[in-house]
Design a protein around this motif. Structure first.
Motif, mmCIF file in Angstrom:
data_model
loop_
_atom_site.group_PDB
_atom_site.id
_atom_site.type_symbol
_atom_site.label_atom_id
_atom_site.label_comp_id
_atom_site.label_asym_id
_atom_site.label_seq_id
_atom_site.Cartn_x
_atom_site.Cartn_y
_atom_site.Cartn_z
ATOM 1 N N ASP A 1 0.824 -1.214 0.000
ATOM 2 C CA ASP A 1 0.000 0.000 0.000
ATOM 3 C C ASP A 1 0.854 1.259 0.000
ATOM 4 N N ASP A 2 1.930 1.226 0.816
ATOM 5 C CA ASP A 2 2.834 2.384 0.841
ATOM 6 C C ASP A 2 3.489 2.612 -0.514
ATOM 7 N N LEU A 3 3.880 1.491 -1.124
ATOM 8 C CA LEU A 3 4.484 1.613 -2.453
ATOM 9 C C LEU A 3 3.478 2.164 -3.462
ATOM 10 N N LYS A 4 2.228 1.724 -3.373
ATOM 11 C CA LYS A 4 1.216 2.253 -4.276
ATOM 12 C C LYS A 4 1.009 3.747 -4.062
ATOM 13 N N TYR B 1 4.283 9.849 -7.121
ATOM 14 C CA TYR B 1 5.271 10.046 -8.185
ATOM 15 C C TYR B 1 4.583 10.254 -9.538
ATOM 16 N N ARG B 2 3.463 9.508 -9.762
ATOM 17 C CA ARG B 2 2.722 9.691 -11.017
ATOM 18 C C ARG B 2 2.111 11.097 -11.090
ATOM 19 N N ASP B 3 1.568 11.549 -9.952
ATOM 20 C CA ASP B 3 1.009 12.904 -9.938
ATOM 21 C C ASP B 3 2.087 13.949 -10.214
#
Length: 389
Positions: A117-120, A126-128
Motif C-alpha cells: 500500500d505504501d508503495l502504491k 510520483y505519477r502525480d
C-alpha cells in the motif's frame, strides 16, 4: 525448506552423524549458495519489518524493537550457517529460539500488504508529480509554439509591409515614416493585448475569490467535498480537457487554413501587382504604338503624294516613249560622221589652245624680265640723278 534442512541437520547432529562429511566440494558449494540466498531473503524480511516498525511505532521504541528483531534474525541466520559448518555444536535450543522469534505467515502478509500500500501511494504521488511536470512541459511547448508562430507572423508582416511595401520606387530605400508607423501599430496592439489579459486576469482572480468563499462556506456548513465528488470532478475535468484539446485542434486547423488563405491572398496580391504593372506597361506601349501609327499615317500620306507625282511623271515618260520615233539608218550614219568630225575639230582646237597657252607663258616670262630690267634701269637712273644733285 530452510526449516526442514535445519531440523534434519539438528537430528543428524543429535544422532552423532555429520552429513557434511559425505558431501563433496560441489555439493558444499551449492549448500553455501543456498544458505546465502536464504540469508538474503531473511535480510529483506528484516528490512521490511524494520520499516514497518518505524512507521507504526514511535522512534525510540521502534528503533529498539527493530534492532532487536534484526539482531535476532541475523543471529539466527548466522547460527544456521554456523550450524552447517561447525560439526560439534548442538542446535536444538537455537532452533527453538529461532522458531519463537520468527513472524507468522499472517504477520508477514500484513506487513507485505502494508508495504505494498505504501508503495502504491508513493507510485501515485510520483505519477502525480510526473503528470504535473509533463503538464508544465506541455504548457511550455505550447507557449513556445505560439511564440514561434507569432514570430513567423511578425517577420512575414515586417517583410511584407517594410522590406517590400515601404520601399521607395525612385530611390530604392525604405521610407522611415512607414517603419515608425508599423512599430507604433505593433506597440499599440501589444498594449491592447496586455490590457485584455490584465482584465481577464482580474476577472479570474475575482472568480477564484468567489470559489474560495463558496468552498469555505460549504466547509463551515458541513458540505465539504468527499472523495466521490473529487472523482466526479476529476472525470469532468478530463472531459473538459478533452473538449479543450478538440477545440485546440480545431483552432490549429483554423490557423492553418487562415495561413493557407493568407498565402493564397498574398499570391493573388502578387499576381495583381504583376498584372497592374503589365497593364501599365501595355498602356505605355499602346500609346507609343498609337504615336508610331500617327507617324506612319503621316508618312503614308507623304508617300501617296510622292507616288502620285511619280505616276504622273511615269505617264509622261510612257507618253514620250509611245511618241518616240526612231530615225533612219543614213541619218544615224551622217550624224555619227558629223560627231567624229566635231570630235576631231575639238582635238585640233585643244592642241591649238595648248600651243597658245605655251606661247602665253613664254611671253609672260619675257614681260616679267623686261619689267624687272626697266625697274632696275629706273633705279640706276634715280641713283645717278641723286649723285649729280
Amino acid at each position: 525448506m530452510a526449516d526442514s534442512e535445519s531440523m534434519s541437520l539438528d537430528t543428524s547432529n543429535e544422532a552423532g552423524d555429520d552429513p557434511l562429511m559425505d558431501l563433496n566440494d560441489e555439493q558444499l558449494d551449492k549448500l553455501i549458495q543456498q544458505k546465502m540466498i536464504e540469508n538474503q531473503v531473511l535480510q529483506n524480511e528484516t528490512q521490511m519489518f524494520e520499516k514497518y516498525l518505524k512507521k507504526s511505532e514511535p522512534k525510540d521504541s521502534g528503533g529498539a524493537l527493530g534492532g532487536i528483531g534484526a539482531g535476532l534474525t541475523v543471529s539466527s541466520s548466522n547460527q544456521d550457517l554456523s550450524r552447517g559448518m561447525n560439526r560439534k555444536r548442538s542446535k536444538s535450543r537455537g532452533a527453538n529460539l529461532d522458531k519463537s522469534l520468527r513472524l507468522t505467515t499472517e504477520q508477514k502478509c500484513d506487513i507485505a500488504q502494508k508495504e505494498l500500500d505504501d508503495l502504491k501511494e508513493d507510485i501515485e504521488k510520483y505519477r502525480d508529480n510526473c503528470e504535473r511536470v509533463i503538464d508544465n512541459f506541455r504548457a511550455i511547448m505550447e507557449e513556445c509554439e505560439l511564440t514561434l508562430s507569432e514570430t513567423k507572423k511578425e517577420s512575414y508582416e515586417f517583410e511584407r509591409d517594410i522590406l517590400k511595401g515601404a520601399v521607395n520606387q525612385r530611390t530604392g530605400k525604405v521610407i522611415a515614416e512607414k517603419v515608425s508607423r508599423h512599430f507604433e501599430n505593433k506597440i499599440l496592439s501589444r498594449d491592447t493585448l496586455v490590457e485584455k489579459l490584465r482584465l481577464k486576469n482580474s476577472q479570474l482572480k475575482v472568480q477564484k475569490m468567489k470559489l474560495d468563499l463558496q468552498f469555505k462556506q460549504k466547509e463551515e456548513m458541513g458540505e465539504a467535498l468527499h472523495e466521490v465528488d473529487f472523482q466526479q470532478l476529476k472525470i469532468e475535468n478530463e472531459q473538459y480537457l478533452e473538449k479543450i484539446d478538440e477545440k485546440n485542434t480545431e483552432l490549429m486547423d483554423l490557423k492553418l487554413k487562415a495561413s493557407k488563405s493568407l498565402q493564397v491572398l498574398n499570391s493573388y496580391k502578387k499576381k495583381l501587382h504583376t498584372l497592374t504593372m503589365e497593364s501599365e506597361r501595355l498602356k505605355s506601349e499602346i500609346s507609343s504604338r498609337n504615336e508610331l501609327l500617327t507617324k506612319i499615317d503621316a508618312e503614308t500620306t507623304v508617300v501617296e503624294d510622292e507616288r502620285a507625282k511619280a505616276e504622273k511623271i511615269n505617264r509622261k515618260l510612257r507618253q514620250q516613249l509611245t511618241d518616240f520615233r526612231v530615225p533612219d539608218v543614213m541619218d544615224y550614219v551622217t550624224e555619227k560622221a558629223d560627231l567624229y568630225e566635231i570630235q576631231r575639230k575639238v582635238k585640233n582646237w585643244e592642241r591649238k589652245v595648248e600651243i597658245a597657252e605655251m606661247a602665253l607663258k613664254t611671253h609672260k616670262k619675257m614681260w616679267t624680265k623686261m619689267q624687272i630690267g626697266s625697274e632696275m634701269a629706273n633705279q640706276q637712273w634715280r641713283m645717278m640723278e641723286q649723285g649729280v644733285m
